[in-house]
Design a protein around this motif. Structure first.
Motif, short mmCIF file in Angstrom:
data_model
loop_
_atom_site.label_atom_id
_atom_site.label_comp_id
_atom_site.label_asym_id
_atom_site.label_seq_id
_atom_site.Cartn_x
_atom_site.Cartn_y
_atom_site.Cartn_z
N ALA A 1 0.65 -1.18 -0.10
CA ALA A 1 0.14 0.04 -0.08
C ALA A 1 1.01 1.28 0.17
O ALA A 1 0.69 2.24 -0.88
CB ALA A 1 -0.78 0.00 1.33
N LEU A 2 1.82 1.23 0.90
CA LEU A 2 2.91 2.48 1.01
C LEU A 2 3.64 2.58 -0.43
O LEU A 2 3.92 3.85 -0.82
CB LEU A 2 3.82 2.38 2.09
N ARG B 1 1.47 4.47 -3.24
CA ARG B 1 1.52 5.97 -3.05
C ARG B 1 2.60 6.63 -4.16
O ARG B 1 2.47 7.69 -4.37
CB ARG B 1 1.77 6.43 -1.64
N GLU C 1 -13.45 15.48 -4.28
CA GLU C 1 -12.91 14.58 -3.19
C GLU C 1 -12.31 13.06 -3.54
O GLU C 1 -11.52 12.47 -2.87
CB GLU C 1 -14.21 14.19 -2.12
N LEU D 1 -8.68 11.80 -2.76
CA LEU D 1 -8.56 10.46 -2.11
C LEU D 1 -7.26 9.99 -1.73
O LEU D 1 -6.87 9.76 -0.64
CB LEU D 1 -9.49 9.40 -2.80
N PRO D 2 -6.34 9.83 -2.53
CA PRO D 2 -4.77 9.53 -2.05
C PRO D 2 -4.19 10.26 -0.94
O PRO D 2 -3.41 9.76 -0.17
CB PRO D 2 -3.90 9.64 -3.33
N MET E 1 -5.92 11.85 1.39
CA MET E 1 -6.68 11.32 2.62
C MET E 1 -6.29 10.31 3.01
O MET E 1 -5.97 10.13 4.36
CB MET E 1 -8.25 11.12 2.19
N VAL E 2 -6.03 9.11 2.31
CA VAL E 2 -5.44 7.84 2.69
C VAL E 2 -4.30 8.01 3.56
O VAL E 2 -3.58 7.13 4.06
CB VAL E 2 -5.69 6.68 1.83
N GLU F 1 -2.70 13.05 4.85
CA GLU F 1 -2.46 14.57 4.43
C GLU F 1 -3.77 15.48 4.84
O GLU F 1 -4.73 15.03 4.76
CB GLU F 1 -1.90 14.64 3.01
N VAL G 1 -6.20 17.78 3.62
CA VAL G 1 -6.72 18.06 2.40
C VAL G 1 -6.97 19.31 2.23
O VAL G 1 -6.55 20.01 0.97
CB VAL G 1 -7.88 17.22 2.12
N ARG H 1 -6.34 11.95 -10.39
CA ARG H 1 -6.28 11.26 -8.90
C ARG H 1 -4.88 10.50 -9.00
O ARG H 1 -4.30 10.24 -7.84
CB ARG H 1 -7.44 10.15 -8.82
#
Lengths: 227, 300
Positions: free
Chosen positions: A76-77, A80, A99, A103-104, A106-107, A110, A112, A151
């Motif tokens: 997952a990391l 990014r 939004e 999204l990236p 948010m997860v 950071e 927003v 995104r």
């Protein structure tokens, strides 16, 4: 950045081997087209490149780390640092375009609200400033693709992987999307586009120096001479 | 430490993360209703358990240090035998006090069966002597032998025969109450796990998107866990308040028989009732976290 070393992939059920002995190194700032007929394994190949699938044999290295030794959070990391654009885009339909694009962030935890200026600039770059507050189902095919691209790049990834990004849009919109991807490449991003649309590849050749790979018959090979 | 951090994150919240999972209708209501209903039932089980505990303690304490001597003799010998018995009791080690019940006290004891106007003075009913023991207690076998010799009409009842089953029954009732609370907690966890599983399955696409953009399992799980925990907390709060209201409406001690009295909360008992909503939230937190992490592992 992303390396595949003698990779083979077989489906879990039935065990059909999709491809084998595939090696590839995506170097920084390179531009690749991945072509091949439908069902040849382009999407699977891209999924291996961003760790959504694990190879049956061989090694996949994401930014120097062996995928086989990475846990789910490690993948997952890594993701990014890899922007992905899907043919079907995959949005959260209850969130606005703004939004979804954020999204990236948010997860990744950071703030927003602190990134609103960058977000506005990015939406403007893909021509979606006016549609920022729309919901994904309200967008046209081209708008969805551009939102997906926004995104994919909001985290300023090192690599952008696009799976048939022009599959559902008209030629003019496909050209516009290609120009955005070429622009990203000029900013130093590594780009790989999986497509069966050879016309798109031919058109892009005039804008960017790209390696053209062909996947088929269980093998990956350079296909520049065919085009 | 991670769990503690998760619990703290539940309190502080993350408005951004809360928006990521779409609001879901049926699982939201199911969680709210389940938590509310289970909290309501827990209040009753808790009230029953605490009341049974108090009853067992009271019976245990009050009856353990007392005994009754019953003298059945012809009316003309009754007074003499009562005096003789009191003398024996005074001389018996381990007895703190002994006193013959007055006619009024005997009438009060018989009132529940024969009414308040029973002329006990004219009826051939036994004379009762109330015995209170010292901390050391007396030797019932020895006392019985001496009474047999000196007061032929006396019969010693040290309450053991009927006290033990009563205390055991009250203890069993208390245990049953706590077992019920445990089962209610387990059922709550099972129902919330099912609701969480349903919600996770319905949101498989959301999970796929979140993974695509680099969300960790912890981030995805937290978004679901927070939602379910807060719903369970809300439902349990409502259920607890309604349950306490219902318990408060039960008859008071002075209005009803001895067993059902005091089926409410006294003193520290209130603390147990106050703990129901946070405990329900804790159960929901653990159940949803388990369900979420397991589902995410399976979806990987």
């Amino acid at each position: 950045m992303i390396e595949l070393d003698n990779v083979a992939y077989s489906y879990d059920f039935g065990g059909r081997e999709l491809f084998s002995d595939v090696s590839l190194k995506l170097s920084p700032g390179s531009f690749h087209f991945l072509t091949g007929p439908s069902g040849a394994g382009k999407t699977t190949f891209l999924k291996l490149c961003y760790g959504a699938l694990r190879p049956s044999s061989g090694a996949v290295r994401l930014f120097g780390e062996d995928l086989g030794e990475m846990g789910r959070d490690g993948v997952a990391l890594s993701r990014r640092r890899i922007g992905v654009v899907h043919q079907d885009c995959q949005f959260l339909d209850h969130l606005t375009v703004r939004e979804n694009v954020a999204l990236p962030l948010m997860v990744a935890g950071e703030d927003v609200t602190a990134e609103q200026a960058n977000l506005a600039e990015l939406l403007s770059w893909v021509g979606l400033s006016e549609r920022a507050d729309a919901l994904p189902p309200e967008l046209s095919g081209g708008e969805r693709q551009r939102a997906a691209l926004a995104r994919a790049v909001i985290m300023s990834p090192d690599v952008v992987l696009a799976d048939e990004p022009t599959g559902n849009i008209d030629w003019e919109m496909a050209q516009r999307l290609m120009r955005l991807l070429v622009e990203l490449n000029r900013m130093g991003k590594t780009i790989m586009i999986a497509t069966h649309d050879l016309g798109l590849v031919r058109a892009a050749k005039s804008q960017v120096q790209a390696r053209i790979l062909r996947i088929g018959g269980g093998r990956l090979q350079l296909a520049g001479a065919d085009l | 430490m991670t769990r503690l951090a998760d619990l703290l994150a539940l309190v502080t919240g993350d408005r951004q993360a809360d928006r990521v999972v779409p609001p879901t209708g049926i699982s939201a209501w199911l969680t709210l209703f389940t938590a509310g209903a289970m909290a309501f039932l827990t209040v009753f089980a808790l009230a029953l358990s605490l009341a049974a505990g108090r009853l067992a303690d009271r019976w245990g304490e009050e009856l353990a240090r007392s005994a009754t001597l019953r003298i059945s003799a012809p009316q003309d010998q009754m007074e003499a035998q009562t005096r003789a018995a009191l003398k024996v009791l005074e001389e018996t080690p381990g007895i703190a006090t002994a006193r013959a019940l007055s006619p009024a006290e005997q009438r009060a004891l018989l009132a529940p069966w024969f009414g308040p106007d029973l002329p006990v003075e004219t009826l051939p009913i036994p004379q009762l002597i109330e015995i209170v023991e010292t901390d050391e207690g007396f030797d019932p076998a020895g006392l019985r032998l001496r009474l047999q010799a000196e007061v032929p009409g006396a019969l010693l009842d040290d309450h053991t025969r009927w006290r033990r089953p009563l205390v055991r029954a009250a203890d069993s009732l208390r245990l049953l109450g706590w077992i019920s609370i445990g089962l209610i907690g387990a059922a709550t966890a099972a129902m919330i796990t099912l609701a969480a599983n349903a919600s996770l399955a319905a949101n498989a696409q959301v999970i796929a998107v979140l993974r695509l953009v680099g969300a960790t399992d912890h981030y995805i799980a937290s978004a679901f866990v927070r939602r379910f925990t807060l719903r369970a907390l809300g439902g349990a709060l409502l259920g607890t308040v309604l349950g306490l209201g219902a318990v408060a409406l039960l008859p008071d001690t002075s209005d009803a028989g001895d067993f059902l009295t005091g089926l409410g909360f006294h003193g520290a008992g209130w603390l147990w009732a106050v703990l129901i909503p946070p405990l329900a939230a804790l159960v929901a937190f653990a159940a949803t976290r388990y369900a979420a992490l397991r589902t995410l592992r399976e979806l990987a």
